[in-house]
Design an enzyme around this catalytic site. Structure first.
Site, PDB file in Angstrom:
ATOM      1  N   CYS A  73      14.557 -15.263  18.174  1.00  0.00           N
ATOM      2  CA  CYS A  73      15.725 -16.027  17.757  1.00  0.00           C
ATOM      3  C   CYS A  73      16.984 -15.351  18.283  1.00  0.00           C
ATOM      4  O   CYS A  73      17.049 -14.131  18.409  1.00  0.00           O
ATOM      5  CB  CYS A  73      15.857 -16.165  16.246  1.00  0.00           C
ATOM      6  N   GLU A  83      -1.636  -3.757  32.710  1.00  0.00           N
ATOM      7  CA  GLU A  83      -0.320  -4.383  32.834  1.00  0.00           C
ATOM      8  C   GLU A  83      -0.372  -5.591  33.780  1.00  0.00           C
ATOM      9  O   GLU A  83       0.245  -6.625  33.522  1.00  0.00           O
ATOM     10  CB  GLU A  83       0.698  -3.332  33.325  1.00  0.00           C
ATOM     11  N   TRP A  87      12.959 -19.084  17.546  1.00  0.00           N
ATOM     12  CA  TRP A  87      11.561 -18.772  17.849  1.00  0.00           C
ATOM     13  C   TRP A  87      10.876 -18.873  16.497  1.00  0.00           C
ATOM     14  O   TRP A  87      11.095 -18.047  15.620  1.00  0.00           O
ATOM     15  CB  TRP A  87      11.450 -17.369  18.436  1.00  0.00           C
ATOM     16  N   GLU A 106       0.618 -13.689  30.617  1.00  0.00           N
ATOM     17  CA  GLU A 106       1.897 -14.009  29.993  1.00  0.00           C
ATOM     18  C   GLU A 106       2.630 -15.147  30.702  1.00  0.00           C
ATOM     19  O   GLU A 106       3.175 -16.034  30.040  1.00  0.00           O
ATOM     20  CB  GLU A 106       2.747 -12.729  30.028  1.00  0.00           C
ATOM     21  N   ASN A 137      18.407 -14.606  12.386  1.00  0.00           N
ATOM     22  CA  ASN A 137      17.272 -14.053  13.121  1.00  0.00           C
ATOM     23  C   ASN A 137      16.598 -13.047  12.184  1.00  0.00           C
ATOM     24  O   ASN A 137      17.242 -12.090  11.763  1.00  0.00           O
ATOM     25  CB  ASN A 137      17.787 -13.354  14.384  1.00  0.00           C
ATOM     26  N   GLY A 138      15.345 -13.283  11.854  1.00  0.00           N
ATOM     27  CA  GLY A 138      14.654 -12.363  10.949  1.00  0.00           C
ATOM     28  C   GLY A 138      13.749 -13.141  10.006  1.00  0.00           C
ATOM     29  O   GLY A 138      13.436 -14.307  10.255  1.00  0.00           O
ATOM     30  N   ARG A 191      15.548 -15.340  24.143  1.00  0.00           N
ATOM     31  CA  ARG A 191      15.172 -14.860  22.814  1.00  0.00           C
ATOM     32  C   ARG A 191      14.408 -15.894  21.995  1.00  0.00           C
ATOM     33  O   ARG A 191      13.825 -15.572  20.958  1.00  0.00           O
ATOM     34  CB  ARG A 191      16.420 -14.447  22.033  1.00  0.00           C
ATOM     35  N   LYS A 202       0.616  -9.393  32.732  1.00  0.00           N
ATOM     36  CA  LYS A 202       1.614 -10.214  33.441  1.00  0.00           C
ATOM     37  C   LYS A 202       1.021 -11.584  33.766  1.00  0.00           C
ATOM     38  O   LYS A 202       1.670 -12.607  33.583  1.00  0.00           O
ATOM     39  CB  LYS A 202       2.067  -9.562  34.747  1.00  0.00           C
ATOM     40  N   LYS A 247      11.621 -12.655  24.013  1.00  0.00           N
ATOM     41  CA  LYS A 247      11.857 -11.390  24.709  1.00  0.00           C
ATOM     42  C   LYS A 247      11.801 -10.201  23.761  1.00  0.00           C
ATOM     43  O   LYS A 247      11.228  -9.175  24.070  1.00  0.00           O
ATOM     44  CB  LYS A 247      13.232 -11.461  25.388  1.00  0.00           C
ATOM     45  N   HIS A 263     -20.926  -1.164  31.992  1.00  0.00           N
ATOM     46  CA  HIS A 263     -21.260  -1.154  30.563  1.00  0.00           C
ATOM     47  C   HIS A 263     -21.024  -2.517  29.916  1.00  0.00           C
ATOM     48  O   HIS A 263     -20.963  -2.604  28.693  1.00  0.00           O
ATOM     49  CB  HIS A 263     -20.459  -0.063  29.850  1.00  0.00           C
TER      50      HIS A 263
END
Ligand code: M6R
Length: 606
Positions: free
Chosen positions: A2, A479, A70, A486, A96-97, A27, A483, A601, A502
């Site tokens: 947010c 990573e 968000w 995502e 936001n929260g 955000r 990417k 983000k 394995h």
């Protein structure tokens, strides 16, 4: 998650708020909304473009608040979009929260006759303030009184219909920045929407309430005591939060990698002594000599950077190191003492889990250091000491340049700690000298951008990928896979090449490609054997190999060549083509690269 933005001044608030929201879009983008004093309130599903389209003509006022959501509580619907209001439609809030005790507060408010329009926790805040206004006619006092009843986190801005020249902002666990202009003031979740108006900012601390008018801002605690907060001047400029001719921030930020490494090492290398130096560590350098164990915490990409750090610190500085997800560390019973260094890595400096891990470690007596990109962020402030990345703002949700910068700084910290211990002058010098060559080498990789784009045609139809590596480049396999997941929404798994036999080898066939990081380093032969095992099962392999390694080209379907460097520094190079690979894959699929679905983000909730 947010984004909030508020303006109070003499100009057209709606224009300023919409432009600011566009900068904050990374955000959150489930829904957006705006309240302008004297004009009213508009909200919609989706991000700013949608909102802009439905703003009526003559929607004019000189103060207002706006929000990008968000979703946490309640569906991303128009009804649940912020700003939220009270029964009388007088109090307006963007938040936001998370209000953790929203249920019990909601029940109490219902008993007093309040009717709720949304299924969000945020709406409770507006009704709470309405209730407090019955006791005190003072709007700022009512906001403070209401917030004292709240359990949870907030970065919030409140307005009252009857007081157009007043915004009350407050912070508890979610970032809030006040921008101080000339005859105008701003409030936002981060500095990016403020920068085009002023570079002078004040960061609120937890428990702060800011009372903002056109010509003044006053910061006090929830109890009403004055809180003197220093003003800071932001170094970033507005151009850094624009795309600068690129189609996406993600590509722009990948292309910035050479400069990011230069910024990370600038002024931090003492070539003659083979030493790294950091202004931010001066005060704690003697304590760092006594460190016996390092615990690195981070989330997502920052965690993977930490895994590379573990190899660096153990092999080159001789310090026992562990890496933890912030989200796990805080719920375990971590063994930490005053010889433990807690090293937190965070681009935003606001990640809730990382922050809580720092607090927990500090409570147990550990020294806490941060590697943080966002100046003045909560993590930067709460650590005992730290190092800034100076990578500039990272806007794309997918972390790229910040990751490169984190690895660079970890290499410098390795030299710093190593030279306090057993690392030789020659080794210190060798690592540092090679670090200065990294920007040119990344540039060579970036020149292969079109080759990587063309490769996508051969890989974009696959639904699953494996990324494999060993030692320093195992975290880069993780990573690289992150990417791809995502931004492309393609299933990808990072795996230790040695672990393939394995289990995962069972999945390999001609429809399951592997991206293998196989450099001419201490694990080269092992990697080659693992690739042969995949090839033998007809698995297509795309390899990242050392420049000139024709043996690898003969073995696999596709190769991207990476300039030779020290093994310890090779992850900094290896990650760049993997970022480009994920980027072009996502572009090919037509995804919103900078704003992947379901993500935000900065993860300021647990
Ligand atoms: O701001 P932080 O570095 O603390 O963020 C940590 C993660 O949320 C972040 O790295 C996330 O995994 C990225 N979206 C990955 O690209």
């Amino acid at each position: 998650m947010c984004g909030i933005f508020g303006y109070i001044g003499k100009k057209d608030a709606a224009l300023i708020l919409l432009d600011g929201l566009a900068t904050l879009e990374y955000r959150g983008y489930d829904s957006s909304g705006i309240y302008v004093s004297g004009a009213g309130n508009v909200k919609t599903i989706g991000a700013v473009e949608n909102l802009r389209k439905i703003i009526p003509k003559n929607f004019y006022g000189t103060s207002g608040i706006a929000h990008l959501r968000w979703a946490t509580h309640g569906e991303p619907t128009e009804r649940n979009a912020h700003p939220h209001t009270d029964c009388a439609k007088s109090v307006w809030v963007v938040h936001n929260g998370i209000v953790e005790n929203y249920k019990e507060l909601g029940e109490l408010l219902s008993l007093r006759g309040h009717k709720f329009q949304s299924s969000t926790d945020t709406e409770i805040l507006a009704h709470l303030v309405e209730e407090e206004m019955k006791l005190t006619k003072e709007f700022p006092a009512a906001v403070s009184a209401a917030l004292k009843k709240v359990r949870g986190t907030y970065g919030a801005a409140f307005m009252h219909g009857g007081e157009p020249n007043l915004i009350v902002a407050a912070r508890m666990g979610a970032p809030v920045v006040i921008g101080c202009g000339t005859e105008e003031n701003f409030v936002a979740s981060d500095a990016s929407p403020i920068l085009r108006h002023t570079r002078h900012v004040v960061y609120l601390h937890d428990g702060d309430v800011a009372i903002m008018r056109q010509n003044s801002h006053h910061i006090q605690t929830l109890e009403g005591a004055a809180a003197g907060r220093a003003s800071h001047t932001i170094e970033w400029d507005e151009a850094q939060v624009q795309k600068g001719g690129y189609d996406h921030f993600m590509l722009k930020e990948i292309m910035e990698a050479p400069g990011v490494v230069e910024n990370a090492i600038r002024g931090r290398i003492v070539t003659s002594g083979g030493l790294a130096k950091f202004g931010g560590l001066e005060a704690v350098k003697d304590k760092l000599r006594d460190v016996k164990r390092i615990v690195i915490v981070g989330c997502g990409s920052a965690y993977y950077a930490g895994l590379v750090g573990e190899y660096m610190f153990e092999e080159c500085a001789g310090i026992s190191t562990e890496v933890e997800f912030g989200s796990e560390f805080r719920y375990r019973k971590p063994v930490v003492d005053d010889h433990t260094l807690l090293l937190a890595i965070s681009q935003s400096g606001e990640t809730a889990d990382t922050l809580e891990a720092i607090r927990e470690a500090k409570r147990k007596g550990a020294l806490a250091l941060g590697i943080v990109n966002t100046v003045g962020s909560t993590i930067a402030r709460e650590c005992d000491a730290g190092i800034y990345n100076h990578a500039g703002p990272e806007i794309s949700v997918a972390s790229t340049k910040a990751f490169v910068s984190q690895l660079t700084i970890l290499a410098l910290v390795t030299v710093f700690l190593g030279r306090q211990r057993n690392m030789s002058l020659a080794t210190g010098r060798e690592i540092l000298a090679e670090l200065t060559q990294i920007p040119v080498k990344i540039d060579k990789i970036l020149q292969q951008k079109d080759k990587i784009r063309k490769l996508i045609a051969r890989y974009s139809s696959f639904r699953d990928f494996l990324y494999i590596g060993r030692k320093y480049n195992l975290p880069i396999a993780y990573e690289g896979a992150l990417k791809l997941k995502e931004v492309s929404y393609v299933h990808a798994e990072g795996y230790g090449a040695g672990e393939m036999k394995h289990g995962p080898l069972a999945m390999i066939d001609e429809n399951f490609p592997t991206v293998a990081i196989v450099f001419q380093d201490s694990v080269y032969e092992k990697m080659i054997s693992n690739i042969r095992e995949i090839e033998a099962r007809k698995g297509p392999v795309l390899a990242l190999a050392t420049e000139g390694d024709n043996d690898v080209s003969a073995l696999v379907r596709d190769v991207l060549f990476i300039p030779k460097t020290l093994e310890i520094l090779s992850p900094i190079l290896a990650v760049v083509p993997l970022q480009l690979f994920a980027y072009f894959n996502a572009v090919e699929k037509g995804h919103n690269v900078d704003r992947p679905r379901n993500l935000a983000k900065s993860v300021t909730v647990e």
